[in-house]
Every structure is written in C-alpha cells, then in structure tokens.
Design an enzyme around this catalytic site. Structure first.
Site, mmCIF file in Angstrom:
data_model
loop_
_atom_site.group_PDB
_atom_site.id
_atom_site.type_symbol
_atom_site.label_atom_id
_atom_site.label_comp_id
_atom_site.label_asym_id
_atom_site.label_seq_id
_atom_site.Cartn_x
_atom_site.Cartn_y
_atom_site.Cartn_z
ATOM 1 N NE ARG A 20 51.927 92.755 -55.342
ATOM 2 C CZ ARG A 20 51.061 91.769 -55.497
ATOM 3 N NH1 ARG A 20 51.480 90.532 -55.686
ATOM 4 N NH2 ARG A 20 49.749 91.999 -55.459
ATOM 5 C CG ASP A 21 60.992 88.373 -52.454
ATOM 6 O OD1 ASP A 21 61.145 87.593 -51.496
ATOM 7 O OD2 ASP A 21 61.949 88.889 -53.077
ATOM 8 C CB ILE A 22 62.680 93.493 -53.071
ATOM 9 C CG1 ILE A 22 63.016 94.847 -53.678
ATOM 10 C CG2 ILE A 22 63.938 92.686 -52.791
ATOM 11 C CD1 ILE A 22 63.761 95.765 -52.726
ATOM 12 C CD GLU A 27 68.993 85.434 -49.672
ATOM 13 O OE1 GLU A 27 68.233 86.415 -49.836
ATOM 14 O OE2 GLU A 27 69.481 84.769 -50.595
ATOM 15 C CB VAL A 28 65.513 88.320 -44.214
ATOM 16 C CG1 VAL A 28 64.961 89.330 -43.216
ATOM 17 C CG2 VAL A 28 66.005 89.031 -45.479
ATOM 18 C CG HIS A 81 60.661 85.493 -44.554
ATOM 19 N ND1 HIS A 81 61.777 85.636 -43.744
ATOM 20 C CD2 HIS A 81 61.118 85.027 -45.737
ATOM 21 C CE1 HIS A 81 62.852 85.269 -44.424
ATOM 22 N NE2 HIS A 81 62.488 84.887 -45.633
ATOM 23 C CG HIS A 105 59.560 82.656 -49.424
ATOM 24 N ND1 HIS A 105 60.232 83.586 -50.185
ATOM 25 C CD2 HIS A 105 60.378 82.380 -48.383
ATOM 26 C CE1 HIS A 105 61.419 83.851 -49.629
ATOM 27 N NE2 HIS A 105 61.531 83.132 -48.534
HETATM 28 P P1 AMP Z 1 64.972 84.015 -47.280
HETATM 29 O O1 AMP Z 1 66.089 83.537 -48.156
HETATM 30 O O2 AMP Z 1 63.915 82.972 -47.054
HETATM 31 O O3 AMP Z 1 65.466 84.641 -45.990
HETATM 32 O O4 AMP Z 1 64.237 85.123 -48.121
HETATM 33 C C1 AMP Z 1 64.445 86.500 -47.979
HETATM 34 C C2 AMP Z 1 63.638 87.163 -49.044
HETATM 35 O O5 AMP Z 1 63.479 88.527 -48.700
HETATM 36 C C3 AMP Z 1 64.286 87.119 -50.438
HETATM 37 O O6 AMP Z 1 63.392 86.472 -51.341
HETATM 38 C C4 AMP Z 1 64.492 88.603 -50.769
HETATM 39 O O7 AMP Z 1 64.296 88.891 -52.135
HETATM 40 C C5 AMP Z 1 63.451 89.284 -49.886
HETATM 41 N N1 AMP Z 1 63.734 90.660 -49.518
HETATM 42 C C6 AMP Z 1 64.892 91.151 -48.992
HETATM 43 N N2 AMP Z 1 64.775 92.472 -48.773
HETATM 44 C C7 AMP Z 1 63.514 92.830 -49.146
HETATM 45 C C8 AMP Z 1 62.792 94.049 -49.163
HETATM 46 N N3 AMP Z 1 63.334 95.202 -48.732
HETATM 47 N N4 AMP Z 1 61.518 94.043 -49.627
HETATM 48 C C9 AMP Z 1 60.960 92.896 -50.064
HETATM 49 N N5 AMP Z 1 61.586 91.712 -50.065
HETATM 50 C C10 AMP Z 1 62.851 91.666 -49.627
#
Ligand code: AMP
Length: 116
Positions: free
Chosen positions: A28-30, A94-95, A99, A101
């Site tokens: 689950r997204d944080i 961002e990451v 991934h 969603h």
């Molecule tokens: P993106 O903008 O597509 O790279 O999405 C990155 C997603 O990762 C965002 O929706 C964040 O809320 C989520 N996220 C970042 N760190 C964590 C974490 N430790 N656990 C769960 N979700 C995370």
C-alpha cells in the site's frame, strides 16, 4: 545503492505488503491518493519504463496480472480503477524503481490535470 522499494521488498523497512511472488511485490502507498492505492513493483531494480528490455517481458506482464488480481481482491474490479506508471520528470516520477499504481475505490476523475 538500493532503492527504498528494494528495502521494502527485502524486508529491511516496513510496509503493508499485500502480495509477493518471485517477480513482483505489491504494497500500500504510504500517501494514498484514493481509498485503494497499491504499488506493484518488480523485485528487480528497473528504474523506469525506459529501462525495460525484452528480457523483462514476463515481469512487465506480471505487473498487470497482479493488478487485476488485487483489484478483484480489494473489491474494486467491477466499479473500475486506474492503473498508472509515471516515467521521469514530465511523468512526475519520484521513486526511480519502476512501479504500477493501482488506484480505486472512488471515481478517479479526469485522466490528466486539465491545463486550460
Ligand atoms: P511516483 O511519483 O510514481 O514515483 O510514485 C511514488 C510513490 O511512492 C508515491 O505515491 C509515494 O507516496 C510512494 N512511496 C514513497 N515511499 C513509500 C514507502 N516507504 N512506502 C509506500 N509508498 C511509498
């Protein structure tokens, strides 16, 4: 250097993991943007969609099939949901660990923010 998602996959940092197999992990997204917001992530560190190769065909397919399974499990399959992958700066990534969603549990609105 391992990504924050690799640390979740390896159990080094906690997350609400809802599915894991030999190719992908889902948690689950944080910072959920909908009642259901799950990230489905390749266990292997692939930074972006741009970095996928032919050898990743099965993992890429698995992301979709796991999304389908989780949507049913979460009870949002018939109402519907949105699947989204952000890539690089203009995509809002961002990451830098690929991934997918899975978003649902309410109407998800327009596909992209309207600019005018
Ligand atoms: P993106 O903008 O597509 O790279 O999405 C990155 C997603 O990762 C965002 O929706 C964040 O809320 C989520 N996220 C970042 N760190 C964590 C974490 N430790 N656990 C769960 N979700 C995370």
């Amino acid at each position: 250097m391992s990504t924050i998602f690799s640390k979740i996959i390896n159990g080094e940092i906690p997350a609400d993991i809802v599915y894991q197999d030999e190719l992908v992990t889902a948690f689950r997204d944080i910072n959920p943007q909908a009642p259901v917001h799950i990230l489905i992530v390749p266990n292997k560190e692939i930074p972006t969609v741009n970095d996928l190769t032919q050898a990743d065909e099965s993992v890429a397919g698995r992301l979709l099939l796991v999304a389908q399974k989780l949507a049913a499990q979460e009870g949002i399959a018939s109402d519907g949901y949105r699947l989204m992958i952000n890539c690089n700066r203009h995509g809002g990534q961002e990451v830098y660990h690929l991934h997918l969603h899975l978003l649902g549990g309410r109407p998800m609105g327009p596909m992209v923010q309207r600019t005018g």
